[in-house]
Design an enzyme around this catalytic site. Sequence first.
Site, PDB file in Angstrom:
ATOM      1  N   SER A  77       0.811  -1.222   0.000  1.00  0.00           N
ATOM      2  CA  SER A  77       0.000   0.000   0.000  1.00  0.00           C
ATOM      3  C   SER A  77       0.842   1.269   0.000  1.00  0.00           C
ATOM      4  O   SER A  77       0.297   2.366  -0.135  1.00  0.00           O
ATOM      5  CB  SER A  77      -0.938   0.004   1.208  1.00  0.00           C
ATOM      6  OG  SER A  77      -0.209   0.011   2.404  1.00  0.00           O
ATOM      7  N   LYS A 113      -6.537   3.761   8.932  1.00  0.00           N
ATOM      8  CA  LYS A 113      -5.611   4.741   8.355  1.00  0.00           C
ATOM      9  C   LYS A 113      -6.207   6.149   8.374  1.00  0.00           C
ATOM     10  O   LYS A 113      -5.529   7.132   8.712  1.00  0.00           O
ATOM     11  CB  LYS A 113      -5.274   4.344   6.915  1.00  0.00           C
ATOM     12  CG  LYS A 113      -4.473   3.047   6.794  1.00  0.00           C
ATOM     13  CD  LYS A 113      -4.257   2.666   5.333  1.00  0.00           C
ATOM     14  CE  LYS A 113      -3.462   1.379   5.211  1.00  0.00           C
ATOM     15  NZ  LYS A 113      -3.257   0.979   3.803  1.00  0.00           N
TER      16      LYS A 113
END
Length: 825
Positions: free
Chosen positions: A713, A756
């Site tokens: 990611s 996140k």
Amino acid sequence: MSRSSWSDDDNQFGGLKAITDRADELLTIPNSKLDKDGGFVAPVYVVRDAILYPRMITPVFFDGDDDLHFFEAANAFNQIVVTAIPKNPKKKIFSRKTDFLPIAVEAAIGTPVPLPEDHYSVLLQGRRRVTIQQTQKQDGVLLAYCTLTDEDYQSSSREMKALVRVTKNLFERIVTMDRKLPDESYGLAASIDDPVWLADMIMTTISVPRDIRLEILQEADPAKRLQIVNQVLVNELSILEVESKISEKVQNEVDRSQREFYLREQVKAIQKELNEDDIFTRETEELRARIASKGFPEPVLKVAERELDRLAALPPMSPEITVSRTYLDWLLDLPWSEKTDDNLDVLNAERVLNENHYGLKKAKDRILEFIAVRSLKPKKERQPILCFVGPPGTGKTSIGRSIADALGRKFVRISLGGVRDEAEIRGHRKTYVGALPGRILQTIKRAGTVNPLFMLDEIDKLGNDYRGDPASALLEVLDPEQNHTFADHYLEVEYDLSRVMFVTTANSQDSIPAPLLDRMEIIEFSGYTQEEKLIIAKDYLIPRQFDENGIEESELTLSDDAVRRLIREYTYEAGVRNLEREIGKVCRKIARKKAERSEFPSRIDSDQIEELMGPPVYFDSEKEKRDTVGVATGMAWTENGGELTTIEVLSFEGKGNLQLTGQLGDVMQESAQAALSYIKANTGRFNVPIALYDKLDIHVHVPEGAVPKDGPSGGITLATAMISALTNTPVKREVAMTGEITLRGLVLPIGGLKEKALTALRAGIKTIVIPEKNRKDLVELPKEALDRLTFVCVSTMDEVIPVAFGGVDPRAADSLAQPEEQEED
């Protein structure tokens, strides 16, 4: 080459007569001729396992072309070899004298007899002890120069005669007591007067450790040799005497048991004549009544009655009685038809779940759906197999209890962490000593109903070894198509588990075996946000800790800011387990002051937390203080929640190397390679000549180098930081990004968006770049995050660059684009 045993009926070798005939041919082979120095040369045969004594014959096996070469060498030396014993039997190649023990045995070797698969058998007869003086390898065969071992002794001396006599007497007593030794062995020993031969013969006959055999073979003095043999015989005789006493004691016990059995049978006959029932008969009748009233299924009833009939026929003192009685007790103690009625009131279930737990919407909705379906179709027996997956402390186990309370079912739980034995699930056969059913049926017995809520905790931590695979055994437990006929090894009858509601928990879905995972419905438990933790602390944790530590709610108040500081600076987790510990620590400090009758504050604010708890342990991730060249902000996910990750890139004069530091895993390193390849493929857009890459080194570093990092990611963050370093264009500090990059610059989806995003919100980030395919995950974000953050969904790097650089087109300066012309100027 290896030694082997021979038997009279071993037809493939020709039987005992063939062996005898081959042994006779060895007697015709003369000893080696000695040279003027009293020595001779012969090929070396390495003895690894067996020990050959003089005058003794032993068969050995050979195989392969190398061994045929050895036979040719033995024939060249008149069929005489030296059997040498290596100091290190595990060694494969021998070439020096020091590789062997000093004393060896000269032996005659017979003619090899072919066997199937290129094997050969041959007889060796020991002749005399020799001392190895030198060794030398010729044509692939190891030769040894040996001299005769000095065995100077006087067999007629009084001491020697006494030793021989004592040895024979001891050996006679051993042959008399040891049934494994034939009587003829003593007759042979009695006819031997030579002390050398006597010691060797006895060592060949009795079973002694290899080190003692070696000691006797290596002992050159016959008198000392006989002394060692006498010590061995005395030890063996003492062992045989102890064995004889034990055998006699066992026989006496058997005779006593038989006598008791006879007397008890007489007592039973007398009681029968007097119409007096004994205790055993009464217990048998009680068991028969319990079996009749238990309500067993028909197949189980037949097994129970058959086992009871067998128990009644056993003698009262038989050891089998305990086995049969324990088996029947287990059959009777297990629930076969007892069950609790489900509370199918959906509103009541929703109230119970909300009272005990905050959040966990997915898990609550699934349970309420199950209750709703059962209320509409009460005869539906098939139960859901749920698997709660999430970080520690997120309420997976505790919600299982709440589900049981809402349904009105019994709650039972077992932990599967570290279970490696299949018998833990399916039990042992009842024929084994101490056998029991597996933990599944043990727990069902503890529940007392056929429809409890059964929690299998830590299912991802199952192991397997030589005792079996418990995960495979669980397939039958958790498969709705099989668990109605679950077979436990101990019961040996089918047990219906289809009415049990199984709930499993795991920290990681990846660790659950795929066949097991396929049979379960996964419900993910994500980490709690800071605001969710605050509500949980106020409604559940603080009241519980006040009660446990003897503090009244009217005596103390924890402000919201104080709880937030505990969450932010003293815990680092996805759940609330550690938060409860920290709240408990605050309560204990107040409880101590209360017990000491000292003054304590009635309200604890944020600025008092450090005074009570000490310096902060954790610190929030922070955004960059200014826009910086070569520095981009990414977002990572861990089991404890989300984190901001700063990626730093420097480019400098070098040889075109890419250096990666910061404990990056393989996947993250590949993402960096892919990002650099994308930039090179689009170098014209960034005004960086392709030739310049051969003159630059690029160093990528992710801070907190002691922490391992991995995952795809960070791909677009790596690419953005590299573009910034190569074009000298700063990246906007208020932008964080996450997404996997491909060589074509496509942005692929990622996981953990909720964690996140919440971390970025706490750090003061204003804009988050996410993959377009993660747009669907925005509905799961809290309203606070959606209101305060700007989410930019992208599909390619072309869409990332304007956001990351604040609308500035990152391009290298012309001086960088034409370095050679600049040098000429």
